[in-house]
Design an enzyme around this catalytic site. Sequence first.
Site: not given
Length: 542
Positions: A219, A225, A281-282, A367, A398, A509
């Site tokens: 965005k 990263e 963004g999400r 978030e 399991h 950050k």
Amino acid sequence: MTSSSKTTHNYNPTNTPAWKTLEQQAEKAQQQNISDFFDQNPQRSSQMSVQSGELFLDYSKNLVSDATWQALLDLAAQSLLEQHRAAMFSGEKINTTEGRAVLHGALRAEVGDQTVASAAAESDQRVSLVKQQLADVELVSEKIRGGQWFGSTGKAITDVINIGIGGSDLGPKLACSALQEFAHPDIKLHFISNVDGAEILTTLKKLNPETTLVALASKTFTTHETLLNAKTARNWFAETLGLENAQSSSHFVGLTANRANALAYGIPADQILEFAEWVGGRYSLWSSIGLSIAISIGFEKFTEMLAGAREMDLHFQQAPLTENMPVIMALLGIWYSNFLDAQSNAVIPYCERLLLLPSYLQQLDMESNGKSTTLDGESIDYQTGAILWGQTGTNGQHAFFQLLHQGTRMVPIDFVAAAVDNLSNEEHHRVLLGNMLAQASALMCGQEAPEGEPYRYYPGNKPSNVLLLDQLSPKNFGALIALYEHKVFVQGSIWNINSFDQWGVELGKKMANQLLASDSGVQAELDPSTTALFAHIKKCQE
Ligand code: F6P
């Protein structure tokens, strides 16, 4: 919260009459048993289930008496939810700390959907803008799918790497996995998010650079990263094809709300697929960030996904609170979190293609609602977002189901499944769904221990929802994701928090930048533990 909606000042959910009633109900709930509610009311399962399109929610297996349920509905009515919802859909700047509107709903809206008359013209303009932006997604995705997008040596694209993180990764990755039934047979999608070099380097080793396209999804086009992974991809093109500045070739497209940054990075103007800054963004998989989805399943199916989300938007806006699926799920979460001390919420899809649903929902929910300041800037003294986690069934059975059945903690569960699965067969699907229903029932009903074997006691009374999709189609997948988006919104609204910023991620950050700078000789103020750990790592690396 907004100029035209009722102010949030003086609103505190804990001061509502419904909150007080719920506190009393919570004391009573200590003595109540979900199974008894069914004995008292044979209509409970039909009364406590709701349908929207091809999604069916059974919420009858919750530790919620009729009186509690009424108080929860009252809480919704006494909150500012209805004003907040109208404010969001009409484009008010409800993300106050970032001064932004929150309009992911516009990404799947149609002209004429707006119900607030004064916002109608602006809303229709937005829909037109979105359609133009999605036309670019259609153009690029169909070219790639049709073998008409060529790499620098003239070969058609066979592999697309989406490089992005958070919302620029999780939604597209989940959708491509969930909708793999419809995937293009010859074009493979890869998702690189982690700055861990092993991820991208191992992926690149398997690929042919001549036929690989990078979709650089960010965005902001500033995320550390993502830019480092993009640099590694560029170096790979340079080393293997002698292609300097691959970012300016046909091997890169940019997906962003920051055109200027993408241009400055060197992406050609006609290879930048934009979306608006009012898309969080999400919440961005519905925008050009979803290019990889459109490449995988085709633009037509991508629009079916949008249509499913729109159907849920309309349901959320129009259904009364009593039949409103996102509202119902949100209220149940509030009941467990704020009144019965549940720390977490498990989402367990009985569908391997929804394996990534819990991690997608972790960003969406945690978030958004992991906040402790109200919209008015006050500190909060009640619980907000729960910890969301999960894994697919039957695998989870399991692994961690032991704790769900006999552990000491209350973990409300959402079971999610498709009633029909075209990729499975009758026998597998019968066993899969049988297991899900059996688990939900066993968790609720429990069982007495045989004499002398207390370890075989199942206390039961463990709550769950069962959410059934008729099938895992693009449309139903879209509706499912929009359902959770709105659930998160409702909870944020009732808790009086801003669900649309994410200031909590900033400090880490900043400190990573400081720490990395100190690695290159710049003095940084680190705490003693971090300094020692840093030194230890360096020693290991010598
Ligand atoms: O740091 C958190 C975050 O801002 C998320 O909200 C977002 O989805 C992610 O980083 C990636 O951001 P971008 O798409 O700008 O690269």
